[in-house]
Design a protein around this motif. Structure first.
Motif, PDB file in Angstrom:
ATOM      1  N   UNK A  40     -16.477  66.123  20.388  1.00 32.77           N
ATOM      2  CA  UNK A  40     -17.512  65.713  21.342  1.00 32.77           C
ATOM      3  C   UNK A  40     -17.363  66.458  22.667  1.00 32.77           C
ATOM      4  N   UNK A  41     -16.129  66.616  23.142  1.00 35.36           N
ATOM      5  CA  UNK A  41     -15.895  67.340  24.403  1.00 35.36           C
ATOM      6  C   UNK A  41     -16.338  68.798  24.293  1.00 35.36           C
ATOM      7  N   UNK A  42     -16.017  69.447  23.171  1.00 29.81           N
ATOM      8  CA  UNK A  42     -16.413  70.846  22.975  1.00 29.81           C
ATOM      9  C   UNK A  42     -17.928  70.957  22.872  1.00 29.81           C
ATOM     10  N   UNK A  43     -18.564  70.011  22.175  1.00 31.35           N
ATOM     11  CA  UNK A  43     -20.031  70.011  22.067  1.00 31.35           C
ATOM     12  C   UNK A  43     -20.673  69.903  23.445  1.00 31.35           C
ATOM     13  N   UNK A  44     -20.132  69.047  24.307  1.00 32.57           N
ATOM     14  CA  UNK A  44     -20.695  68.873  25.643  1.00 32.57           C
ATOM     15  C   UNK A  44     -20.453  70.096  26.526  1.00 32.57           C
ATOM     16  N   UNK A  45     -19.390  70.856  26.264  1.00 30.99           N
ATOM     17  CA  UNK A  45     -19.165  72.092  27.012  1.00 30.99           C
ATOM     18  C   UNK A  45     -20.200  73.142  26.651  1.00 30.99           C
ATOM     19  N   UNK A  46     -20.581  73.170  25.373  1.00 28.59           N
ATOM     20  CA  UNK A  46     -21.502  74.199  24.899  1.00 28.59           C
ATOM     21  C   UNK A  46     -22.956  73.776  25.085  1.00 28.59           C
ATOM     22  N   UNK A  47     -23.315  72.586  24.568  1.00 28.52           N
ATOM     23  CA  UNK A  47     -24.682  72.058  24.684  1.00 28.52           C
ATOM     24  C   UNK A  47     -24.605  70.677  25.313  1.00 28.52           C
ATOM     25  N   UNK A  48     -24.791  70.640  26.631  1.00 32.02           N
ATOM     26  CA  UNK A  48     -24.619  69.398  27.374  1.00 32.02           C
ATOM     27  C   UNK A  48     -25.621  68.315  26.987  1.00 32.02           C
ATOM     28  N   UNK A  49     -26.821  68.709  26.581  1.00 30.46           N
ATOM     29  CA  UNK A  49     -27.872  67.729  26.304  1.00 30.46           C
ATOM     30  C   UNK A  49     -27.963  67.335  24.832  1.00 30.46           C
ATOM     31  N   UNK A  50     -27.062  67.819  23.996  1.00 29.38           N
ATOM     32  CA  UNK A  50     -27.131  67.573  22.559  1.00 29.38           C
ATOM     33  C   UNK A  50     -26.106  66.523  22.154  1.00 29.38           C
TER      34      UNK A  50
END
Length: 122
Positions: A40-50
């Protein structure tokens, strides 16, 4: 002043207390460790709105567990082949080179080196 009695009325339900024997302790939930928070942390680093669904998170978690097992197995084989007893960063790096294709292996090694430097400097 109205005096309240200890009896329950029809509108208030009574709460029954279960009595446990003295030797019995409260049951603990078994811990189920996952990589969910890190994914989840990596996802928010790459695509903050996803966001990510639970099923997708389970798939990603099983993917990471599988990759971890493969790398650990290959690294342990390398340790045994070299007649050593200690698994070091060198064996893990070699296992990553053997398992991951081309550019992905190079990126993984760079990120691993950055993580080691960060741990060693702290």
């Amino acid at each position: 002043m109205v005096k309240k009695t200890g009896t329950a009325t029809k509108t208030t339900p009574t709460i029954k207390k279960t009595v446990k024997p003295k030797g019995e302790k409260k049951r603990r939930r078994t811990r189920h460790e996952t990589f969910s928070i890190y994914i989840y942390k990596v996802l928010k680093q790459i695509h903050n709105d996803t966001g990510i669904s639970k099923k997708s998170m389970d798939i990603m978690n099983s993917f990471i567990n599988d990759a971890f097992e493969k790398i650990a197995l290959e690294a342990s084989k390398l340790v045994r082949c070299n007649k050593r007893h200690t698994l070091s960063a060198r064996e893990v790096q070699s296992a990553v080179k053997l398992l991951l294709p081309g550019e992905l292996a190079k990126h993984a090694i760079v990120e691993g080196c950055k993580a080691l430097n960060k741990i060693n400097s702290a």
